[in-house]
Design a protein around this motif. Structure first.
Motif, mmCIF file in Angstrom:
data_model
loop_
_atom_site.group_PDB
_atom_site.id
_atom_site.type_symbol
_atom_site.label_atom_id
_atom_site.label_comp_id
_atom_site.label_asym_id
_atom_site.label_seq_id
_atom_site.Cartn_x
_atom_site.Cartn_y
_atom_site.Cartn_z
ATOM 1 N N HIS A 180 8.558 -11.551 5.424
ATOM 2 C CA HIS A 180 8.378 -10.800 4.205
ATOM 3 C C HIS A 180 9.091 -11.403 2.800
ATOM 4 O O HIS A 180 8.513 -11.733 1.935
ATOM 5 C CB HIS A 180 8.843 -9.701 4.047
ATOM 6 N N ARG B 241 8.269 4.034 -6.766
ATOM 7 C CA ARG B 241 7.827 2.952 -7.661
ATOM 8 C C ARG B 241 6.904 3.585 -8.647
ATOM 9 O O ARG B 241 6.244 4.444 -8.393
ATOM 10 C CB ARG B 241 6.900 1.979 -7.100
ATOM 11 N N ASN C 252 7.082 -12.051 -1.367
ATOM 12 C CA ASN C 252 6.459 -11.022 -2.031
ATOM 13 C C ASN C 252 7.544 -9.664 -2.154
ATOM 14 O O ASN C 252 7.221 -8.600 -2.477
ATOM 15 C CB ASN C 252 5.453 -10.202 -1.128
ATOM 16 N N ILE C 253 8.925 -10.288 -2.365
ATOM 17 C CA ILE C 253 9.922 -9.266 -2.559
ATOM 18 C C ILE C 253 10.653 -9.753 -3.892
ATOM 19 O O ILE C 253 10.836 -11.083 -4.343
ATOM 20 C CB ILE C 253 10.895 -9.564 -1.530
ATOM 21 N N SER C 254 11.081 -8.636 -4.500
ATOM 22 C CA SER C 254 11.976 -8.892 -5.738
ATOM 23 C C SER C 254 13.066 -7.605 -5.754
ATOM 24 O O SER C 254 12.949 -6.889 -5.131
ATOM 25 C CB SER C 254 10.967 -8.558 -7.085
ATOM 26 N N ILE D 243 11.619 -4.457 -3.890
ATOM 27 C CA ILE D 243 10.585 -3.943 -4.327
ATOM 28 C C ILE D 243 9.689 -4.832 -3.425
ATOM 29 O O ILE D 243 9.678 -6.264 -3.842
ATOM 30 C CB ILE D 243 10.177 -4.060 -5.785
ATOM 31 N N ARG D 244 8.484 -4.424 -2.535
ATOM 32 C CA ARG D 244 7.389 -5.227 -2.183
ATOM 33 C C ARG D 244 6.311 -4.799 -2.489
ATOM 34 O O ARG D 244 5.960 -3.859 -2.921
ATOM 35 C CB ARG D 244 7.496 -5.123 -0.437
ATOM 36 N N GLU D 245 5.551 -6.072 -2.691
ATOM 37 C CA GLU D 245 4.234 -5.833 -3.304
ATOM 38 C C GLU D 245 3.497 -5.032 -2.688
ATOM 39 O O GLU D 245 2.441 -4.325 -2.889
ATOM 40 C CB GLU D 245 3.586 -7.259 -3.502
ATOM 41 N N GLN D 246 3.589 -5.303 -1.161
ATOM 42 C CA GLN D 246 2.762 -4.282 -0.219
ATOM 43 C C GLN D 246 3.742 -4.059 0.503
ATOM 44 O O GLN D 246 4.708 -4.539 1.176
ATOM 45 C CB GLN D 246 1.497 -5.156 0.471
ATOM 46 N N SER E 24 9.122 -0.047 -0.303
ATOM 47 C CA SER E 24 10.040 -0.593 -1.260
ATOM 48 C C SER E 24 11.350 0.316 -0.985
ATOM 49 O O SER E 24 11.052 1.615 -0.666
ATOM 50 C CB SER E 24 9.469 -0.548 -2.559
#
Length: 370
Positions: free
Chosen positions: A21, A106, A26-28, A42-45, A48
Motif C-alpha cells: 500500500h 472520510r 496511495n497513502i497520505s 488516508i488511503r485512496e481505496q 482509512s
C-alpha cells in the motif's frame, strides 16, 4: 511520541496496512493534532484510519479509557442495545505505546457544521438518530461494575469554587461566579442537581453537536445500511446520570440560539430575542424528534417521560453555565451573550416545566407526575 512515521509503522506492525500500500503511493498522512496527538492515515481505496494518543499522563489515561469503551461495545457490552451502529469501527489499542486506532470517516462533518451550513436548519432525521443513539447508550447496563463512576459535573459547584480554580480563572469567569453568588435560588437549584446525581447507566458525559459526526451520503455508506450519525470522543464515558447527556443535547440547541442573538446596549432584551439569527422555534421540530426517538428507544412510560424531561431541562440549564464558562476562559469581561446564557439558565432552573414547553417546544404528557 506519535509521529507520521510512527503512525505508518504502527499500522504495519498491527497488520492494518501492507507494505504494498505504501509502495503504490496511495497513502497520505495528515497531522490533525489538537488536545491529543491525532493522525489521519488516508488511503485512496480501502480503509482509512484515525490514530490517537495522549500527550500527558492524564491524556494517556483518557485515551485508554476511550479504547476500553470501544472494546466494551465490540465485545458485546452493549449488544442488546445495538449501540455499535452509531460508533466508528474500532481496530486496535496498544497498551505499550497508548495508540488507539479507529475508523476514519472520510468527508464527515459535525452536527454543528451541518446546522450552520444549512443556514440554521436542523435536519429532523439527524435529530431522530441522535435521540435513538442516546437511548441505545442509556440502555447499556451490562458490566457497569467495570466502568468508573462519574462524579457530579463540577459546574454544579461553581458557585462554591475550590481554591484551585483561582489559579487559572479568567477575569470574566471570576465575574460570572460573583454574579451567580448574588442569586441564592440559582445556587440552590444547582446544589440540588449535585445532590440528585445518580450513576445507574452508561453515559457519554460530553454530548454536544461537535461530537456527532454526519457521514457522507455516498454509496459506500448507504450500502452498509447504518445510520448517518456516529458518536465520537468517549474519553469521559462512565456510569452516570442519563439526564445529563439528554440535557447536554438540549443545551446545544439552546446555545446555537443564544449565540445568534445580537446583544447590544441599545437593543431592549425582548427586541434582541426577535432578532435572533437562529430562532429557537425553528429548531422545535428537531428537538421534538430527538426527544420522541429517545423515549421510544428507552421504552419510557408517560410518567417516566415527564419526569425525565423536567430533570433533563434542569441539566440543560446547568450545561448553559458550563458553555458560558468555557467561552470566557480567555476573556476580561463577560459578553452580553454570556450574561444571556446565565439568565436563561436561571429562568429554566426556576421554571423547568414552562421551559420544556415554551423554550424547547416539547409538550408534557397530560396527567404525568413530576
Amino acid at each position: 511520541m506519535l509521529t507520521r512515521q510512527k503512525a505508518i509503522h504502527h499500522l504495519l506492525t498491527h497488520r492494518l496496512l501492507e507494505e504494498k500500500h505504501i509502495v503504490n503511493g496511495n497513502i497520505s498522512v495528515l497531522d490533525v493534532t489538537r488536545r491529543n496527538l491525532n493522525f489521519q492515515v488516508i488511503r485512496e481505496q480501502g480503509r482509512s484510519y484515525l490514530l490517537k494518543a495522549g500527550k500527558s499522563a492524564e491524556e494517556k489515561e483518557l485515551t485508554a479509557q476511550e479504547a476500553f469503551l470501544y472494546r466494551y461495545f465490540q465485545q458485546g457490552g452493549g449488544k442488546d442495545s445495538g449501540m455499535e451502529v452509531y460508533l466508528p469501527r474500532y481496530y486496535s489499542y496498544d497498551d505499550a505505546d497508548g495508540i488507539l486506532v479507529i475508523e476514519l470517516l472520510r468527508g464527515a462533518s459535525t452536527l454543528g457544521d451541518t446546522f450552520y451550513r444549512q443556514k440554521g436548519r436542523f435536519p429532523v432525521q439527524l435529530a431522530r438518530e441522535a435521540g435513538d443513539a442516546l437511548g441505545r447508550l442509556h440502555l447499556c447496563r451490562n458490566g457497569l461494575d467495570l466502568l468508573p463512576k462519574s462524579d457530579p459535573p463540577w459546574i454544579l459547584k461553581l458557585h462554591q469554587p475550590a481554591q484551585s480554580i483561582y489559579h487559572g480563572i479568567s477575569s470574566a469567569n471570576l465575574r460570572l461566579v460573583k454574579i451567580m453568588q448574588r442569586f441564592p435560588a440559582f445556587c440552590d437549584a444547582l446544589e440540588l442537581l449535585h445532590r440528585e446525581w445518580t450513576t445507574d447507566t452508561l453515559i457519554h458525559q460530553d454530548v454536544k453537536w461537535d461530537n456527532f459526526l454526519v457521514v457522507p451520503d455516498d454509496k459506500d455508506f448507504i450500502a452498509q445500511k447504518r445510520p448517518a450519525l456516529r458518536l465520537i470522543d468517549w474519553e469521559l464515558a462512565a456510569s452516570g446520570d442519563s439526564c445529563w447527556d439528554v440535557g447536554s443535547m438540549f443545551s446545544s440547541f439552546l446555545s446555537a440560539w443564544l449565540h445568534s442573538i445580537p446583544i447590544t446596549g441599545d437593543t431592549p432584551p425582548e427586541r434582541a430575542l426577535q432578532l435572533a439569527k437562529h430562532p429557537i422555534h425553528t429548531m422545535h421540530p428537531a428537538l421534538r424528534a430527538f426527544w420522541q426517538a429517545y423515549c421510544k428507544r428507552m421504552g419510557l412510560t408517560e410518567a417516566e417521560q415527564d419526569r425525565k424531561l423536567i430533570r433533563s431541562v434542569r441539566y440543560a440549564a446547568a450545561r448553559l453555565v458550563l458553555s458560558a464558562y468555557e467561552a470566557m476562559q480567555s476573556s476580561i469581561e463577560p459578553t452580553g451573550n454570556m450574561i444571556c446564557f446565565l439568565q436563561m439558565s436561571a429562568n429554566m432552573l426556576q421554571r423547568p416545566e414552562q421551559a420544556a414547553v415554551q423554550v424547547l417546544g416539547i409538550p408534557r404528557k397530560a396527567g404525568a407526575a413530576r
